[in-house]
Design a protein around this motif. Sequence first.
Motif, PDB file in Angstrom:
ATOM      1  N   HIS A 290       0.868  -1.181   0.000  1.00  0.00           N
ATOM      2  CA  HIS A 290       0.000   0.000   0.000  1.00  0.00           C
ATOM      3  C   HIS A 290       0.903   1.229   0.000  1.00  0.00           C
ATOM      4  CE1 HIS A 290      -2.335  -3.166   1.959  1.00  0.00           C
ATOM      5  NE2 HIS A 290      -3.424  -2.517   1.661  1.00  0.00           N
ATOM      6  N   ASP A 317      -2.198   1.073   5.773  1.00  0.00           N
ATOM      7  CA  ASP A 317      -2.548  -0.265   5.250  1.00  0.00           C
ATOM      8  C   ASP A 317      -3.980  -0.621   5.655  1.00  0.00           C
ATOM      9  OD1 ASP A 317       0.034  -0.378   4.410  1.00  0.00           O
ATOM     10  OD2 ASP A 317       0.655  -2.048   5.701  1.00  0.00           O
ATOM     11  N   LYS A 348       1.887  -9.429   3.380  1.00  0.00           N
ATOM     12  CA  LYS A 348       0.795  -9.161   2.423  1.00  0.00           C
ATOM     13  C   LYS A 348      -0.241 -10.262   2.582  1.00  0.00           C
ATOM     14  CE  LYS A 348       4.415  -7.812  -0.713  1.00  0.00           C
ATOM     15  NZ  LYS A 348       5.119  -8.281  -1.912  1.00  0.00           N
TER      16      LYS A 348
END
Length: 388
Positions: A290, A317, A348
């Motif tokens: 992000h 995020d 992630k």
Amino acid sequence: MKSVQDIRALFDRLIGEERLEKAVFSRARGKTVKKAVALPFAGAGGLRYQIQRYTADNKVLHENLTPAETAALTVLSSGEFAQTDLFTTSGEGSFLVSSKGQVHVTVPLSAGAGNAPKAEAAAHDRKKQYLLDPVRHASFLSALGVSDENGRLFDKKRAKFRQINRFLELLDDVYDKLPAEGVLHVCDLCCGKSYLTFAVYYYLTELKGRAVSMVGVDLKADVIAYCGALADRLGCQGLRFVSADINRFDSGEPVDMVISLHACDVATDMVLDFAVRKKAGVILSTPCCHHEMMHTIKSEKLSFITRQSMLKQKLCDAATDALRCLKLEAFGYTVETLELVDPEETPKNVMIRAHLPQAKNPLRMKLAREEYLAATALLGTTPTLGLT
Ligand SMILES: C[S@@+](CC[C@H](N)C(=O)[O-])C[C@H]1O[C@@H](n2cnc3c(N)ncnc32)[C@H](O)[C@@H]1O
């Protein structure tokens, strides 16, 4: 074992007792198919045997048989190929069959049924752990560098294997939200090397027995060309790859499901935008890095967090993904966020999973829209692809 009838009896026994783990047919008599492999697997309707034929023009053709249809294995071993290698739960064996039908056993197979375990049990165990079977799916896993051609996973690719299997499990949970009949239309956006595309393709076509019209899309033309050639070689009907910017892409057909694994930064917003535009019934999207909000957030009220850059990143995020969820809700989706794999494996790790319910909830949609606007006011920024 002396005759073709004996071979038939042997296969009948191994299959009847569910002891056959793998049969490899080689030394082809014809020119079109070089080798064939038979593997048991736990299909939706029970035990099945998959025949994989490796052709001279480097394709792999698949055929699934019920145990009642396995006379085909005798035809392979006594007609199409000279050599058969058997791998069973009670040992290994090999035999040759001459063009005149004479059988020569090169490695005798031990007779023992009795307490020999069933091969199907092994397949069930594998299925319980992973929806993808590394042996049965070795053709695409090896072509993508995840395993060798016998399905032995490479150590450095085990995490990727776990990741795509987990994605399949999360898809399996919402499979019943997809249309129960007809061709399923699926887009994998930002597919990259397409581990996930092939995995979902095999999940839908083999494990669920569905016909699909599936497209993988990515900017990288060379990777897309490789994946397209691989799909062709593996005989994946209904699977195509397109090199395009997903922001401008249209599959030209309705979309039942959009999937995406680690689309970078705002590319995930493009994925969700596409899904909303196409009214995709199911969405599974795992965002990647992000960046956007890190540069645009401007909030006095949140400065007690944003002055610490590490905490600022965590806030951005979470806020970015939360806004994505609100946007989907504002368009009528039911949304949840889940962990993809163990957070220690990758940061992630957020999966946004959404589906369009039978009846939308206008009140919740209105509320989600209001919450979105209030949140962007607090953050002092609106993502590029906001509530459009
Ligand atoms: C981190 S990789 C993930 C690839 C794959 N889904 C996987 O998990 O292995 C992100 C991919 O998104 C692609 N991508 C980024 N922006 C894109 C865009 N606007 N249109 C199409 N592809 C894009 C990149 O080319 C890259 O292959």
